[in-house]
Design a protein around this motif. Structure first.
Motif, PDB file in Angstrom:
ATOM      1  N   MET A   1       0.359   6.206   1.771  1.00 45.46           N
ATOM      2  CA  MET A   1       0.162   6.062   3.208  1.00 45.46           C
ATOM      3  C   MET A   1       0.553   7.331   3.987  1.00 45.46           C
ATOM      4  SD  MET A   1      -1.497   3.368   3.407  1.00 45.46           S
ATOM      5  CE  MET A   1      -1.677   3.158   5.171  1.00 45.46           C
ATOM      6  N   ASP A   2       1.115   8.320   3.277  1.00 50.63           N
ATOM      7  CA  ASP A   2       1.341   9.621   3.923  1.00 50.63           C
ATOM      8  C   ASP A   2       0.022  10.398   4.041  1.00 50.63           C
ATOM      9  OD1 ASP A   2       4.094   9.209   4.140  1.00 50.63           O
ATOM     10  OD2 ASP A   2       4.447   9.981   2.111  1.00 50.63           O
ATOM     11  N   ILE A   3      -0.970  10.016   3.259  1.00 56.21           N
ATOM     12  CA  ILE A   3      -2.260  10.743   3.323  1.00 56.21           C
ATOM     13  C   ILE A   3      -2.831  10.655   4.749  1.00 56.21           C
ATOM     14  CG2 ILE A   3      -4.634  10.904   2.448  1.00 56.21           C
ATOM     15  CD1 ILE A   3      -3.593   9.879  -0.281  1.00 56.21           C
TER      16      ILE A   3
ATOM     17  N   LEU B   1       0.827  -1.219   0.000  1.00 53.54           N
ATOM     18  CA  LEU B   1       0.000   0.000   0.000  1.00 53.54           C
ATOM     19  C   LEU B   1       0.858   1.265   0.000  1.00 53.54           C
ATOM     20  CD1 LEU B   1      -2.991  -0.708   2.421  1.00 53.54           C
ATOM     21  CD2 LEU B   1      -3.116   0.034   0.048  1.00 53.54           C
ATOM     22  N   GLY B   2       2.030   1.181   0.651  1.00 50.32           N
ATOM     23  CA  GLY B   2       2.917   2.337   0.700  1.00 50.32           C
ATOM     24  C   GLY B   2       3.525   2.670  -0.647  1.00 50.32           C
ATOM     25  N   LYS B   3       3.449   1.730  -1.600  1.00 56.59           N
ATOM     26  CA  LYS B   3       4.146   1.930  -2.884  1.00 56.59           C
ATOM     27  C   LYS B   3       3.206   2.218  -4.058  1.00 56.59           C
ATOM     28  CE  LYS B   3       7.976  -1.109  -1.565  1.00 56.59           C
ATOM     29  NZ  LYS B   3       7.530  -2.147  -0.615  1.00 56.59           N
ATOM     30  N   VAL B   4       1.900   2.293  -3.807  1.00 60.38           N
ATOM     31  CA  VAL B   4       0.995   2.467  -4.948  1.00 60.38           C
ATOM     32  C   VAL B   4       1.132   3.859  -5.564  1.00 60.38           C
ATOM     33  CG1 VAL B   4      -0.663   0.799  -4.045  1.00 60.38           C
ATOM     34  CG2 VAL B   4      -0.971   3.223  -3.542  1.00 60.38           C
ATOM     35  N   THR B   5       0.829   3.939  -6.852  1.00 56.01           N
ATOM     36  CA  THR B   5       0.970   5.208  -7.587  1.00 56.01           C
ATOM     37  C   THR B   5      -0.404   5.871  -7.789  1.00 56.01           C
ATOM     38  OG1 THR B   5       0.601   4.142  -9.714  1.00 56.01           O
ATOM     39  CG2 THR B   5       2.888   4.215  -8.920  1.00 56.01           C
ATOM     40  N   PRO B   6      -0.408   7.169  -8.104  1.00 55.63           N
ATOM     41  CA  PRO B   6      -1.684   7.833  -8.411  1.00 55.63           C
ATOM     42  C   PRO B   6      -2.421   7.137  -9.566  1.00 55.63           C
ATOM     43  CG  PRO B   6       0.032   9.475  -8.095  1.00 55.63           C
ATOM     44  CD  PRO B   6       0.709   8.134  -8.052  1.00 55.63           C
ATOM     45  N   GLU B   7      -1.672   6.682 -10.562  1.00 58.47           N
ATOM     46  CA  GLU B   7      -2.314   6.022 -11.711  1.00 58.47           C
ATOM     47  C   GLU B   7      -3.105   4.791 -11.248  1.00 58.47           C
ATOM     48  OE1 GLU B   7       0.868   6.967 -11.598  1.00 58.47           O
ATOM     49  OE2 GLU B   7       0.874   8.587 -13.081  1.00 58.47           O
ATOM     50  N   GLN B   8      -2.500   4.022 -10.324  1.00 57.78           N
ATOM     51  CA  GLN B   8      -3.209   2.835  -9.814  1.00 57.78           C
ATOM     52  C   GLN B   8      -4.393   3.245  -8.947  1.00 57.78           C
ATOM     53  OE1 GLN B   8       0.395   1.337  -7.941  1.00 57.78           O
ATOM     54  NE2 GLN B   8       0.321  -0.499  -9.222  1.00 57.78           N
ATOM     55  N   ALA B   9      -4.220   4.313  -8.194  1.00 59.79           N
ATOM     56  CA  ALA B   9      -5.274   4.719  -7.248  1.00 59.79           C
ATOM     57  C   ALA B   9      -6.521   5.232  -7.960  1.00 59.79           C
ATOM     58  CB  ALA B   9      -4.737   5.782  -6.288  1.00 59.79           C
TER      59      ALA B   9
END
Ligand code: NDP
Ligand code: MG
Length: 385
Positions: free
Chosen positions: A341-343, A185-193
């Motif tokens: 995960m910084d959100i 989860l810490g590594k997901v990108t905006p494109e994936q999200a």
């Protein structure tokens, strides 16, 4: 003929609304369409539905919009004040589909004119729930929920039997990362999200769906829209997005609204209310779907839902702070300045460090919103450094 306005006409909800309006040109007359920066999209929509007035929020686009609509007879204005004025044009029906707390003042302007407001802009209700609902009552406005969950609850909630309601259960798809480990989860990108498995939506709400903040905002939204206590609100993950939410009564009955995941269903419900109209959506094929699954949400991997629940329980200014910090954090994630995960970390630290006074007016809420944004931006800088 019903006169209508669409605030945020170029967005995902705005476009779905325009699609329905275009299919019934004799039923609706369009007063105003607004957008923030998308001149081409706004001009095209205004011509398509023969709107009387097109308003662009960003003043620097005035000349471009004026040129795009030259010779059409469509009135053109620009600027923040023009968007708010447009919301107060007195249309019978207003779609409030601006994204973020930026929609709050336009929604309030529409409410003060006392017409029917179809509310998609959940951030306005999260930030200013008490003030906004009081204004709805004071001005005799009608607020219809567009959000699919709240629209489902609206269809199942028997107001005359409110005392017999045991629970309101919001369903959550779980988003694109429902099964991802905490590490990944810490590594997901905006494109994936922004690639939602079931729904097609704007970027901000897509990220909120992926973090489950969207479900948290929706709990707060439900608290203001329906006569329930915080303890009567529940969330269940339902990956297929077929059941859009449920109301459980003391006699054991659970009423649910089902449908394909297409926002044109709840929008058309609001457009025709208290009647119904046909909508060009795919019909449910239950045999093909075969199974409906349910699971508890995971508040450890998805701390945003926990933060929103805490903010709802805390009340006062907490929901407005939560929302403002989240808007800043999501924008920074979409800009690739912070990780996914910084959100929740940014939101949590702003909430923890800000003991705001109880907001009593829209001005109080806007002040609180702007201070929370400033603090969230500082947190973003610290994380991004
Ligand atoms: P989009 O990002 O697709 O569209 C946002 C709209 O708001 C655009 O018309 C945009 O104009 C306008 N806008 C953006 N910033 C401002 C601003 N500062 N002032 C005035 N207007 C602005 O969002 P969605 O349509 O996805 O969502 C709209 C709202 O509906 C959100 O609150 C969302 O949570 C809610 N919602 C959305 C659902 C969906 O399926 N999409 C489902 C349930 C709720 P421009 O294009 O020019 O930038
Ligand atoms: Mg929703």
């Amino acid at each position: 003929m019903k006169s209508l306005s669409i605030l945020g006409a170029t967005g995902s909800i705005g476009q779905s609304t325009l699609d329905l309006v275009r299919r019934q040109p004799d039923a609706f007359s369009v007063e105003v369409l607004t957008a923030q920066a998308n001149v081409d999209g706004l001009a095209q929509a205004a011509k398509d539905v023969r709107a009387k007035h097109a308003v662009i929020g960003d003043e620097s686009h005035y000349a471009a919009l004026k040129a795009a609509l030259a010779g059409t007879g469509i009135e053109v204005s620009a600027g923040r004040a023009a968007v708010i004025d447009a919301a107060a044009c007195g249309a019978d029906w207003t779609m409030a589909s601006i994204v973020g707390c930026a929609g709050l003042e336009p929604v309030m302007a529409a409410i003060k004119r006392g017409g029917t407001i179809a509310l998609a802009n959940k951030e306005a209700l999260v930030s200013a729930g008490d003030v906004l609902m009081a204004a709805v009552r004071d001005h005799g406005a009608t607020l219809l929920p567009v959000d699919s969950e709240h629209n489902a609850i609206f269809q199942c909630f028997e107001r005359q039997n409110a005392a017999q309601v045991r629970r309101v259960i919001l369903t959550a798809s779980g988003g694109p990362f429902r099964q991802l480990s905490a590490d990944l989860l810490g590594k997901v990108t905006p494109e994936q999200a922004v690639k939602h498995p079931n729904w097609s939506m704007g970027a901000k709400i897509s990220v909120d769906s992926a973090s489950l903040m969207n479900k948290g905002l929706e709990l707060i939204e439900a608290y203001h829209l329906f006569p329930v206590t915080v303890d009567q609100l529940d969330v269940i993950v339902h990956a297929q997005s077929v059941i859009h939410s449920m109301v459980e009564y003391q006699d054991g009955s659970v009423l649910a609204q089902l449908g394909s995941p297409d926002m044109r269903t709840p929008i058309s419900y609001c457009l025709a209310w208290p009647e119904r109209m046909s909508a060009p959506v795919e019909r449910l094929d239950l045999a093909k779907i075969a199974q409906l699954s349910f699971e508890e949400p995971d508040l450890v991997r998805f701390p945003c839902l926990r933060l929103a629940k805490d903010a709802l329980a805390q009340g006062r200014g907490a929901p407005a702070i939560l929302n403002a910090a989240n808007e800043i954090a999501v924008a920074a994630f979409l800009d690739k300045r912070i990780g996914f995960m910084d959100i929740p970390s940014v939101v949590e630290s702003v909430l923890a460090g800000y003991d705001a006074p109880v907001p009593a007016t829209i001005a109080d809420i806007l002040a609180l919103d702007s201070e929370a944004r400033r603090r969230a931006a500082q947190q973003v800088e610290a994380v991004a450094a």
